[in-house]
Design a protein around this motif. Structure first.
Motif, PDB file in Angstrom:
ATOM      1  N   LYS A  63      53.528 -77.579  -4.923  1.00 14.28           N
ATOM      2  CA  LYS A  63      54.958 -77.753  -4.611  1.00 14.28           C
ATOM      3  C   LYS A  63      55.406 -76.798  -3.510  1.00 14.28           C
ATOM      4  O   LYS A  63      56.208 -77.165  -2.653  1.00 14.28           O
ATOM      5  N   VAL A  64      54.907 -75.559  -3.537  1.00 15.46           N
ATOM      6  CA  VAL A  64      55.234 -74.618  -2.464  1.00 15.46           C
ATOM      7  C   VAL A  64      54.770 -75.210  -1.135  1.00 15.46           C
ATOM      8  O   VAL A  64      55.511 -75.215  -0.148  1.00 15.46           O
ATOM      9  N   GLY A  65      53.552 -75.746  -1.123  1.00 15.47           N
ATOM     10  CA  GLY A  65      53.016 -76.369   0.085  1.00 15.47           C
ATOM     11  C   GLY A  65      53.856 -77.547   0.553  1.00 15.47           C
ATOM     12  O   GLY A  65      54.070 -77.721   1.756  1.00 15.47           O
ATOM     13  N   GLU A  66      54.357 -78.341  -0.384  1.00 12.64           N
ATOM     14  CA  GLU A  66      55.199 -79.479  -0.017  1.00 12.64           C
ATOM     15  C   GLU A  66      56.499 -79.003   0.626  1.00 12.64           C
ATOM     16  O   GLU A  66      56.940 -79.571   1.623  1.00 12.64           O
ATOM     17  N   HIS A  67      57.105 -77.978   0.060  1.00 17.24           N
ATOM     18  CA  HIS A  67      58.345 -77.445   0.637  1.00 17.24           C
ATOM     19  C   HIS A  67      58.125 -76.939   2.062  1.00 17.24           C
ATOM     20  O   HIS A  67      59.001 -77.093   2.922  1.00 17.24           O
ATOM     21  N   LEU A  68      56.972 -76.327   2.304  1.00 13.88           N
ATOM     22  CA  LEU A  68      56.701 -75.708   3.606  1.00 13.88           C
ATOM     23  C   LEU A  68      55.904 -76.597   4.554  1.00 13.88           C
ATOM     24  O   LEU A  68      55.641 -76.194   5.688  1.00 13.88           O
ATOM     25  N   LEU A  70      52.772 -77.307   4.295  1.00  7.61           N
ATOM     26  CA  LEU A  70      51.497 -76.626   4.506  1.00  7.61           C
ATOM     27  C   LEU A  70      50.468 -77.149   3.514  1.00  7.61           C
ATOM     28  O   LEU A  70      50.788 -77.400   2.356  1.00  7.61           O
ATOM     29  N   ASP A  71      49.211 -77.255   3.961  1.00  5.18           N
ATOM     30  CA  ASP A  71      48.145 -77.646   3.046  1.00  5.18           C
ATOM     31  C   ASP A  71      47.627 -76.414   2.314  1.00  5.18           C
ATOM     32  O   ASP A  71      47.911 -75.272   2.695  1.00  5.18           O
ATOM     33  N   SER A  72      46.867 -76.638   1.257  1.00  6.10           N
ATOM     34  CA  SER A  72      46.409 -75.520   0.426  1.00  6.10           C
ATOM     35  C   SER A  72      45.479 -74.583   1.194  1.00  6.10           C
ATOM     36  O   SER A  72      45.455 -73.385   0.929  1.00  6.10           O
ATOM     37  N   GLY A  73      44.740 -75.099   2.172  1.00  5.59           N
ATOM     38  CA  GLY A  73      43.860 -74.253   2.972  1.00  5.59           C
ATOM     39  C   GLY A  73      44.619 -73.233   3.805  1.00  5.59           C
ATOM     40  O   GLY A  73      44.126 -72.129   4.071  1.00  5.59           O
ATOM     41  N   THR A  74      45.821 -73.579   4.209  1.00  6.00           N
ATOM     42  CA  THR A  74      46.678 -72.659   4.964  1.00  6.00           C
ATOM     43  C   THR A  74      47.472 -71.770   4.016  1.00  6.00           C
ATOM     44  O   THR A  74      47.670 -70.582   4.268  1.00  6.00           O
ATOM     45  N   LEU A  75      47.917 -72.341   2.910  1.00  6.03           N
ATOM     46  CA  LEU A  75      48.776 -71.636   1.973  1.00  6.03           C
ATOM     47  C   LEU A  75      48.025 -70.595   1.138  1.00  6.03           C
ATOM     48  O   LEU A  75      48.550 -69.500   0.894  1.00  6.03           O
ATOM     49  N   SER A  76      46.803 -70.896   0.724  1.00  6.91           N
ATOM     50  CA  SER A  76      46.057 -69.986  -0.159  1.00  6.91           C
ATOM     51  C   SER A  76      45.892 -68.580   0.412  1.00  6.91           C
ATOM     52  O   SER A  76      46.151 -67.599  -0.299  1.00  6.91           O
TER      53      SER A  76
END
Length: 159
Positions: A63-68, A70-76
């Motif tokens: 959900k954080v990724g959806e708001h921003l 961003l994909d999980s590879g960038t967000l992690s």
């Protein structure tokens, strides 16, 4: 309102590219945010994560990724650095072990108070009135929606 047509030869001029103007503005924002966020110990992408968590509370990483956007590879890696800085915590969801929840620590919550001055400093730096900023944001949101729709139409197999 009528507009003067742009001659074909001018379409490939750099100063006619809206994408370049947006990119240049984004880079200018990035430079300013680097200075403004230094006291908070945050990068701009980390600040965006914190904004989402301050607004929404604990959320699944997805959900954080959806708001921003961003994909999980960038967000992690962003979340890992924020966790190392003791601003967020990550834990597996008790309901779904595949899901990781991210939430604020006490330090992350306390940082919000210091961050309250950031938007006003950025707004002041634009030289725009607040109504102009709101109008620009509305137009950019509309532009984003139109571009998302156009990209979807251009994607093979989407229509």
């Amino acid at each position: 309102m009528t507009t003067t047509p742009v001659p074909d030869d001018d379409f490939l001029r750099l100063d006619q590219q809206i994408c370049f103007s947006l990119n240049a503005a984004s880079r200018a924002f990035g430079s300013l945010y680097r200075v403004v966020l230094k006291d908070l110990g945050l990068t701009y992408p980390q600040y965006l994560v914190m904004l989402v968590l301050w607004e929404h509370g604990d959320l699944p990483v997805k959900k954080v990724g959806e708001h921003l956007r961003l994909d999980s590879g960038t967000l992690s890696p962003l979340l890992k650095r924020l966790e190392t800085a003791s601003l967020v915590r990550r834990e597996r969801s008790a309901l779904d072990e595949r899901s990781v929840l991210v939430g604020l620590t006490g330090e992350g919550t306390a940082l919000r108070e210091r961050a309250l001055r950031v938007p006003r400093r950025i707004a002041a730096a634009t030289g725009f009135e607040l109504a102009e900023i709101e109008d620009l944001r509305t137009r950019l949101d509309r532009l984003t929606g139109a571009l998302d729709a156009a990209a979807l139409e251009e994607t093979p197999g989407s229509g």
